[in-house]
Design a protein around this motif. Structure first.
Motif, PDB file in Angstrom:
ATOM      1  N   SER A  36       0.825  -1.196   0.000  1.00 63.44           N
ATOM      2  CA  SER A  36       0.000   0.000   0.000  1.00 63.44           C
ATOM      3  C   SER A  36       0.858   1.243   0.000  1.00 63.44           C
ATOM      4  CB  SER A  36      -0.913  -0.001   1.248  1.00 63.44           C
ATOM      5  OG  SER A  36      -1.589   1.227   1.325  1.00 63.44           O
ATOM      6  N   GLU A  96      -0.672   4.368   0.481  1.00 61.95           N
ATOM      7  CA  GLU A  96      -1.477   5.452   1.025  1.00 61.95           C
ATOM      8  C   GLU A  96      -0.882   6.045   2.297  1.00 61.95           C
ATOM      9  OE1 GLU A  96      -5.182   3.854   3.195  1.00 61.95           O
ATOM     10  OE2 GLU A  96      -4.657   2.293   1.771  1.00 61.95           O
ATOM     11  N   ARG A 146      -9.724   1.749   3.172  1.00 59.72           N
ATOM     12  CA  ARG A 146      -8.780   1.259   4.168  1.00 59.72           C
ATOM     13  C   ARG A 146      -9.502   0.477   5.260  1.00 59.72           C
ATOM     14  NH1 ARG A 146      -4.736  -1.244   4.885  1.00 59.72           N
ATOM     15  NH2 ARG A 146      -4.036  -0.060   3.067  1.00 59.72           N
ATOM     16  N   THR A 149     -10.451  -2.922   3.973  1.00 58.67           N
ATOM     17  CA  THR A 149      -9.264  -3.783   3.899  1.00 58.67           C
ATOM     18  C   THR A 149      -8.916  -4.365   5.262  1.00 58.67           C
ATOM     19  OG1 THR A 149      -8.333  -2.580   2.020  1.00 58.67           O
ATOM     20  CG2 THR A 149      -6.799  -3.851   3.370  1.00 58.67           C
ATOM     21  N   GLU A 150      -8.939  -3.520   6.289  1.00 57.42           N
ATOM     22  CA  GLU A 150      -8.571  -3.969   7.638  1.00 57.42           C
ATOM     23  C   GLU A 150      -9.600  -4.971   8.186  1.00 57.42           C
ATOM     24  OE1 GLU A 150      -5.654  -3.013   9.096  1.00 57.42           O
ATOM     25  OE2 GLU A 150      -5.251  -1.929   7.234  1.00 57.42           O
ATOM     26  N   ARG A 163      -2.534  -2.914   7.337  1.00 53.55           N
ATOM     27  CA  ARG A 163      -1.392  -2.147   7.816  1.00 53.55           C
ATOM     28  C   ARG A 163      -1.570  -1.615   9.237  1.00 53.55           C
ATOM     29  NH1 ARG A 163       0.428  -4.366   4.226  1.00 53.55           N
ATOM     30  NH2 ARG A 163       1.692  -3.651   2.466  1.00 53.55           N
TER      31      ARG A 163
END
Length: 504
Positions: free
Chosen positions: A2, A4, A22, A25-26, A300
């Motif tokens: 990523s 970002e 985001r 995704t998490e 992330r």
């Protein structure tokens, strides 16, 4: 990877909510990891000789706690095989209560070791050991799937193949939903709908039907109890710290960020303390699930770690009947792709092996072989580091030279009465031990000068060797004068010379 987040900056917990993409995704990453954790936790429970609930509750409590206390965002910690191997003898010989006491003591030791700076030792782990660590993990992850592929119905093989195809090609269509989640859900629906009889999560062990509760181990608070659990607790603390710190460094490299290893160390200790009080078997970082979270799913932040633990508990307690229907073939396919992605293929390419110094390759091979043979990452890393130290010492030792540079007639009577030897290189135990044999004690003149201008003294072994050389000349009625030293080398010689004998 990523892009970002700024390069080198660890994303905060709040960063998970920076955008809908985001957050999605998490959340999805946490769900995929939770599904992959279930059979692993059950297997490790069986390996440790405890009820599957002990491993599942440990995975839940460790993951949730480390999400707040750890130093490496997005890394997954839970019950692991390495910890199971360490604590299995405690369960076998003394029972579950002694296991819980061991986990609690290990947590305390991990906190103390971290506070006293054990994480700083990571700087002494060479790159070749890290490469060996990664390759050994890939092999272990793959080999752990073999039991699920042997002696099973033939339908398992096409299911695994389809799962691998989904994992390879689906990301080319979209990365909005993690490919592992698609593979797990799709294969589960097909197997249940068609009614195929293939091994599933239910076959791995019974899932818990209630929440974990606080408890204290029922063991006598005596020195005898401490003597029983202390060796296992120390082994668990060291293995857990090493695996966690090595995995954190690996994720640092993947995400191009630098995490707080000291915080990660004591965070693991706190997580094991919490786990012990809830009756768990303890844990540490999990490389396979971490790679699913970070590489396969793109997570992330700490939210993915937190949700992995939360989803795990919800899935096994509330949706246990549904989760139990997931075919093991789907999870095996996911873990095979994780092993392929974890392997450092460049390190074993013939061109790389030709260019790499033999000593570096040997260190990597020793690390891989020891880890795979023992199934203990800590042993593999330790042996790899020891091998690297020996190879380095041997290489540096061979760079030390000694030569005769002058024969002087100081009295101008035609007779040589002074000889000078010049030493070049680094003097330490490996390079100085044979120094004593490099002088002509009988043939040298009355005065001998040892010029160390281009050398450095690094240890007491070298000082002891120089003392031995001086004594051998003295026994022949000759004198040895050392010149050319300054700084720390001179200070070391002045401080230790003549004080390293048997009576000092």
């Amino acid at each position: 990877m990523s892009t970002e987040f700024p390069t080198g900056v660890l994303p905060s917990f709040r960063a998970a909510f920076s955008s809908p993409a985001r957050l999605r995704t998490e959340v999805l990453a946490g769900l995929v990891v939770a599904l992959a954790l279930i059979p692993e936790a059950i297997s490790f429970s069986i390996l440790a000789g405890v009820d599957p609930r002990v491993g599942l509750f440990a995975s839940f409590t460790v993951a949730v706690t480390i999400a707040f206390t750890g130093g490496r965002p997005a890394m997954i910690s839970a019950a692991t095989g390495a910890i199971a191997l360490v604590v299995a003898p405690v369960v076998l010989e003394h029972g579950l209560d002694h296991l819980i006491a061991t986990v609690l003591l290990a947590g305390v030791l991990q906190v103390l070791l971290s506070v006293f700076g054990v994480a700083r030792l990571m700087r002494f782990i060479p790159r070749s050991v890290m490469v060996g660590f990664v390759n050994a993990l890939a092999i272990l992850i793959f080999s752990a799937q073999i039991p699920h592929l042997v002696g099973v119905p033939w339908l398992v093989y096409p299911l695994v193949a389809v799962g691998l195809l989904v994992l390879v090609f689906f990301p080319r269509l979209t990365t909005v939903i993690p490919a592992p989640l698609i593979a797990i859900v799709a294969l589960t629906i097909v197997v249940v709908w068609v009614g195929w009889s293939v091994p599933n999560v239910h076959d791995q062990g019974e899932l818990p039907g209630s929440l974990p509760t606080l408890l204290l181990p029922d063991v006598p608070l005596t020195l005898e109890t401490l003597q029983i659990i202390a060796p296992y607790a120390l082994a668990m603390a060291l293995v857990g710290l090493m695996e966690s710190l090595m995995t954190a460094k690996l994720v640092d490299d993947i995400t191009e960020t630098h995490s707080d290893k000291t915080r990660e160390g004591w965070g693991q200790g706190v997580a094991n303390l919490v786990t012990g009080f809830f009756g768990g078997m303890g844990g540490c970082a999990m490389i396979g699930q971490t790679m699913i979270n970070v590489k396969a799913s793109g997570a992330r932040t700490r939210l993915s770690t937190l949700l992995a633990g939360v989803f795990l508990l919800v899935l096994v307690v509330v949706l246990g009947d549904v989760v139990g229907l997931i075919p093991m073939a789907a999870l095996v396919a996911v873990m095979i792709m994780v092993s392929v992605g974890t392997m450092d293929w460049h390190s074993i390419h013939p061109r790389t092996l030709r260019l790499m110094p033999l000593s570096e390759t040997l260190v990597m091979v020793v690390t891989v072989a020891a880890t795979v043979w023992t199934h203990n990452l800590a042993i593999g890393v330790i042996l790899g580091v020891v091998t690297a130290m020996i190879m380095f010492a041997r290489r540096v030792a061979h760079m030390t030279t000694i030569e005769k540079v002058a024969e002087l007639d100081t009295d101008h009577d035609g007779a040589v009465d002074t000889r000078t030897y010049r030493v070049t290189g680094e003097l330490f135990w490996a390079s100085s031990n044979d120094l004593v044999y490099r002088f002509d004690y009988s043939g040298d003149p009355e005065h001998v000068v040892l010029d160390l201008t281009d050398a450095d003294i690094w240890d007491a072994s070298t000082v002891a060797t120089l003392d031995a050389v001086q004594q051998k000349y003295a026994a022949k009625g000759k004198t040895l004068t050392v010149i050319g030293l300054d700084g720390a080398s001179k200070e070391r010689l002045d401080k230790l010379s003549g004080r390293l004998g048997a009576g000092d």
